[in-house]
Design an enzyme around this catalytic site. Structure first.
Site, PDB file in Angstrom:
ATOM      1  CB  VAL A  13      -0.750   0.047   1.151  1.00 16.70           C
ATOM      2  CG1 VAL A  13      -1.783   1.027   1.282  1.00 16.70           C
ATOM      3  CG2 VAL A  13      -1.979  -1.363   1.147  1.00 16.70           C
ATOM      4  NE  ARG A  44      10.049  -5.117   8.036  1.00 17.33           N
ATOM      5  CZ  ARG A  44       8.992  -6.152   8.061  1.00 17.33           C
ATOM      6  NH1 ARG A  44       8.459  -6.428   9.353  1.00 17.33           N
ATOM      7  NH2 ARG A  44       8.404  -6.070   6.914  1.00 17.33           N
ATOM      8  CE  LYS A 102      -6.142  -5.337   8.064  1.00 21.54           C
ATOM      9  NZ  LYS A 102      -6.290  -5.399   6.743  1.00 21.54           N
ATOM     10  N   GLY A 131     -10.497  -1.927   2.039  1.00 26.53           N
ATOM     11  CA  GLY A 131      -9.665  -1.112   0.894  1.00 26.53           C
ATOM     12  C   GLY A 131     -10.309  -0.067   0.368  1.00 26.53           C
ATOM     13  CB  ILE A 133     -15.542  -0.369  -0.420  1.00 33.99           C
ATOM     14  CG1 ILE A 133     -15.070  -1.374  -0.919  1.00 33.99           C
ATOM     15  CG2 ILE A 133     -17.029   0.120  -0.264  1.00 33.99           C
ATOM     16  CD1 ILE A 133     -15.708  -2.627  -0.375  1.00 33.99           C
ATOM     17  N   GLY A 184      -0.878 -10.212  -3.638  1.00 32.82           N
ATOM     18  CA  GLY A 184      -0.492  -9.095  -2.610  1.00 32.82           C
ATOM     19  C   GLY A 184      -1.714  -8.783  -1.763  1.00 32.82           C
ATOM     20  CE  LYS A 202     -10.220  -5.841   6.049  1.00 33.64           C
ATOM     21  NZ  LYS A 202     -10.000  -6.827   5.161  1.00 33.64           N
TER      22      LYS A 202
HETATM   23  P1  NAP Z   1       3.460  -4.696   3.629  1.00 37.71           P
HETATM   24  O1  NAP Z   1       3.511  -4.724   2.282  1.00 37.71           O
HETATM   25  O2  NAP Z   1       3.961  -5.872   4.598  1.00 37.71           O
HETATM   26  O3  NAP Z   1       4.497  -3.562   3.928  1.00 37.71           O
HETATM   27  C1  NAP Z   1       4.804  -2.926   5.415  1.00 37.71           C
HETATM   28  C2  NAP Z   1       5.803  -1.781   5.222  1.00 37.71           C
HETATM   29  O4  NAP Z   1       5.965  -1.391   6.500  1.00 37.71           O
HETATM   30  C3  NAP Z   1       7.040  -2.508   4.437  1.00 37.71           C
HETATM   31  O5  NAP Z   1       7.717  -1.451   3.752  1.00 37.71           O
HETATM   32  C4  NAP Z   1       8.077  -2.293   5.556  1.00 37.71           C
HETATM   33  O6  NAP Z   1       9.389  -2.165   5.530  1.00 37.71           O
HETATM   34  C5  NAP Z   1       7.457  -1.600   6.606  1.00 37.71           C
HETATM   35  N1  NAP Z   1       7.632  -1.828   8.106  1.00 37.71           N
HETATM   36  C6  NAP Z   1       7.057  -2.809   8.899  1.00 37.71           C
HETATM   37  N2  NAP Z   1       7.334  -2.882   9.962  1.00 37.71           N
HETATM   38  C7  NAP Z   1       8.070  -1.936  10.333  1.00 37.71           C
HETATM   39  C8  NAP Z   1       9.035  -1.469  11.451  1.00 37.71           C
HETATM   40  N3  NAP Z   1       8.739  -1.974  12.451  1.00 37.71           N
HETATM   41  N4  NAP Z   1       9.772  -0.473  11.324  1.00 37.71           N
HETATM   42  C9  NAP Z   1       9.842  -0.011  10.219  1.00 37.71           C
HETATM   43  N5  NAP Z   1       8.980  -0.091   9.088  1.00 37.71           N
HETATM   44  C10 NAP Z   1       8.345  -1.251   9.149  1.00 37.71           C
HETATM   45  O7  NAP Z   1       2.077  -4.277   4.159  1.00 37.71           O
HETATM   46  P2  NAP Z   1       0.641  -3.728   3.207  1.00 37.71           P
HETATM   47  O8  NAP Z   1       0.125  -4.717   2.563  1.00 37.71           O
HETATM   48  O9  NAP Z   1       1.255  -2.373   2.503  1.00 37.71           O
HETATM   49  O10 NAP Z   1      -0.060  -3.325   4.461  1.00 37.71           O
HETATM   50  C11 NAP Z   1      -0.012  -1.981   4.912  1.00 37.71           C
HETATM   51  C12 NAP Z   1      -1.058  -1.696   5.823  1.00 37.71           C
HETATM   52  O11 NAP Z   1      -2.411  -1.352   5.232  1.00 37.71           O
HETATM   53  C13 NAP Z   1      -1.600  -2.864   6.957  1.00 37.71           C
HETATM   54  O12 NAP Z   1      -1.914  -1.951   7.852  1.00 37.71           O
HETATM   55  C14 NAP Z   1      -2.553  -3.593   6.261  1.00 37.71           C
HETATM   56  O13 NAP Z   1      -3.460  -4.309   6.989  1.00 37.71           O
HETATM   57  C15 NAP Z   1      -3.392  -2.597   5.469  1.00 37.71           C
HETATM   58  N6  NAP Z   1      -4.155  -2.655   4.440  1.00 37.71           N
HETATM   59  C16 NAP Z   1      -3.487  -3.607   3.519  1.00 37.71           C
HETATM   60  C17 NAP Z   1      -4.015  -4.129   2.170  1.00 37.71           C
HETATM   61  C18 NAP Z   1      -3.546  -4.531   1.258  1.00 37.71           C
HETATM   62  O14 NAP Z   1      -4.332  -5.131   0.472  1.00 37.71           O
HETATM   63  N7  NAP Z   1      -2.317  -5.055   1.263  1.00 37.71           N
HETATM   64  C19 NAP Z   1      -5.543  -3.565   2.185  1.00 37.71           C
HETATM   65  C20 NAP Z   1      -6.213  -2.800   2.934  1.00 37.71           C
HETATM   66  C21 NAP Z   1      -5.401  -2.641   4.176  1.00 37.71           C
HETATM   67  P3  NAP Z   1      10.347  -3.022   4.561  1.00 37.71           P
HETATM   68  O15 NAP Z   1       9.668  -2.770   3.210  1.00 37.71           O
HETATM   69  O16 NAP Z   1      11.727  -2.960   4.779  1.00 37.71           O
HETATM   70  O17 NAP Z   1       9.764  -4.484   4.790  1.00 37.71           O
HETATM   71  N1  HSE Z   2      -5.855  -9.456   3.992  1.00 33.68           N
HETATM   72  C1  HSE Z   2      -6.733  -8.477   3.858  1.00 33.68           C
HETATM   73  C2  HSE Z   2      -7.906  -9.104   3.010  1.00 33.68           C
HETATM   74  C3  HSE Z   2      -6.195  -7.158   3.193  1.00 33.68           C
HETATM   75  O1  HSE Z   2      -7.403 -10.148   2.515  1.00 33.68           O
HETATM   76  O2  HSE Z   2      -9.002  -8.629   2.884  1.00 33.68           O
HETATM   77  C4  HSE Z   2      -7.183  -5.910   3.336  1.00 33.68           C
HETATM   78  O3  HSE Z   2      -7.373  -5.709   4.602  1.00 33.68           O
END
Ligand code: NAP
Ligand code: HSE
Length: 424
Positions: A13, A44, A102, A131, A133, A184, A202
């Site tokens: 994201v 990280r 969440k 997401g 919506i 993803g 959620k």
């Molecule tokens: P992700 O791909 O795992 O990315 C996490 C990012 O945060 C990475 O860049 C990671 O660094 C960094 N990070 C994690 N822990 C850290 C720490 N302790 N210190 C510094 N940086 C840190 O996660 P994502 O899928 O984008 O999700 C992000 C948020 O959006 C979550 O809360 C998730 O629930 C929410 N969300 C995601 C989606 C989805 O479809 N993916 C949809 C809705 C909501 P590195 O790059 O160095 O590993």
């Molecule tokens: N893992 C979550 C899903 C991402 O599959 O809906 C969005 O929060």
């Protein structure tokens, strides 16, 4: 005017949000009158090559959290800690916060909203549920005149994608999960998706906002999709149902009912038609009646739509000089309806010896537990001398449905209760 943004996380994201802010900087500024300036990005691993200028990247949290020039933190790291602490530090330092987290909002949202109020800043979390919506804003603004009566939702893209692939294409559980992870939208630890935790978080956010009451994730009944047998997709279809991971909240007789579990959903119900990683939330309000919101509930770009939308909402609020736009109050200890008292229909699949008197014994147990049978079909079984019996019931107390299940499993001609699902 310029608003400096500190981004925490540059993953699925975060990278889409950064891209939007950098590539559309001028057009967003023209539309809002404010330059959204991406000033620092926390990750990280700062050594990994990234798609944005390397001078923006840091792995030192203080470089973002202690930077007095940063007015808005966008938290997209995920997980409870250290994300919650960073959000709290940001609010205490007088920074606005936008988050998609969440877990943090479900477990700590009311306290963080209160703190934001005290500090006279805002916390936005549209992306935490569904997401792309627009759900939070719908409850907070558009449906505010209503008493919300119920919410029925498919709000986990990973499990919906998996159930779709397993049901329609015969994929096994592991292959379906691998595909969802590759796309993803699965969480870092997919147990959060398949065991229903993600949907619980959620739902607890949605129910809290919809009912103006604190619904903690621990108060939401939870069952995941692990162990669903491909056979049940076939029988469900024959009976006119799809299998979905259902998130349901209602307030019958003043008590809040909140539950997440696999359920049989009639094919004619709008939730049955939600495919792939799409999410849908069906809401009933006392004035508006039924409302259905449907869209991409996961994935980098749809979620970035909600995050950047929150940022722009914040910009407009600041420009209007409207302080602390988010005004939400929560009953801290609302009465909850225990799962045992929830009234629902059910589906049972039994493997039984194929001989006289079996149906009578099963029927007697249902009768004694005050569970009324709605339908029964008998199928051949792969096990010699046995048959698969599939029952659906009329509405009954969940405790009675569970007792019937235990007692039927103990009947002498029953080899096993192969499946039990609730039905909406
Ligand atoms: P992700 O791909 O795992 O990315 C996490 C990012 O945060 C990475 O860049 C990671 O660094 C960094 N990070 C994690 N822990 C850290 C720490 N302790 N210190 C510094 N940086 C840190 O996660 P994502 O899928 O984008 O999700 C992000 C948020 O959006 C979550 O809360 C998730 O629930 C929410 N969300 C995601 C989606 C989805 O479809 N993916 C949809 C809705 C909501 P590195 O790059 O160095 O590993
Ligand atoms: N893992 C979550 C899903 C991402 O599959 O809906 C969005 O929060």
């Amino acid at each position: 005017m310029q608003l400096n943004v500190g981004l925490l996380g540059l993953g699925t994201v975060g990278s889409q949000v950064a891209e939007r802010l950098l590539q559309k900087r001028d057009s967003l500024a023209r539309r809002t009158g404010v330059v959204l300036n991406l000033r620092r990005v926390l990750v990280r691993d700062a050594e990994r090559p990234r798609s944005i200028p390397s001078e923006l990247i840091t792995d030192a949290p203080d470089e973002v959290l202690n930077d007095p020039e940063i007015q808005v933190l966008v938290e997209l790291m995920g997980g409870e800690e250290p994300a919650r602490t960073y959000i709290e530090r940001g609010l205490r330092a007088g920074k606005h916060v936008v988050t998609a987290n969440k877990v943090v909002m479900a477990k700590h949202g009311p306290e963080l909203l209160e703190l934001a109020g005290e500090m006279d800043v805002d916390i936005y979390f549209e992306a935490a549920v569904g997401g792309g919506i627009p759900l939070i804003s719908t409850f907070k603004v558009d449906l505010i005149a209503n008493d919300i009566e119920r919410i029925a939702a498919v709000i986990n893209g990973t499990t919906n994608y998996m159930l779709g692939r397993m049901g329609a294409d015969g994929l096994d559980y592991a292959a379906a999960l691998l595909e969802a992870q590759a796309a993803g939208f699965a969480e870092e630890d997919p147990t959060a998706d398949v065991a229903g935790f993600d949907a619980v978080y959620k739902l607890s956010i949605l129910a809290s906002i919809a009912f103006g009451a604190r619904v903690h994730p621990d108060q939401v009944f939870r069952e995941g999709i692990e162990g669903i047998d491909p056979l049940d997709f076939r029988y469900a279809k024959e009976l006119g149902y799809e299998i979905k991971l259902l998130a349901y909240a209602a307030r019958p007789n003043g008590k809040i009912e909140a539950r997440v579990h696999p359920a049989l959903v009639p094919v004619s119900h709008p939730l049955a038609q939600v495919e792939g990683a799409f999410n849908a939330v069906y809401i009933e309000g006392d004035l508006v009646g039924p409302v259905l919101l449907r869209g991409q509930g996961a994935g980098g770009r749809p979620t970035a739509s909600a995050v950047v939308g929150d940022l722009l909402d914040l910009v407009f609020t600041i420009r209007k000089k409207a302080a602390n736009r988010v005004l939400m109050t929560f009953d801290p200890d609302p009465p909850m309806l225990p799962m045992a008292d929830v009234v629902t229909k059910a589906y049972y699949r039994l493997r039984a010896e194929d001989r006289t008197g079996v149906l009578a014994q099963v029927g007697r147990v249902f009768g004694e537990e005050d569970v009324s049978i709605a339908s029964m079909i008998q199928k051949d079984s792969i096990e010699e001398g046995t048959a698969e019996l599939v029952f659906t019931t009329h509405p009954a107390r969940d405790a009675a449905l569970a007792r019937a299940r235990e007692r039927i499993a103990e009947l002498e001609p029953i080899r096993r209760v192969g499946a039990f699902f609730r039905v909406i």
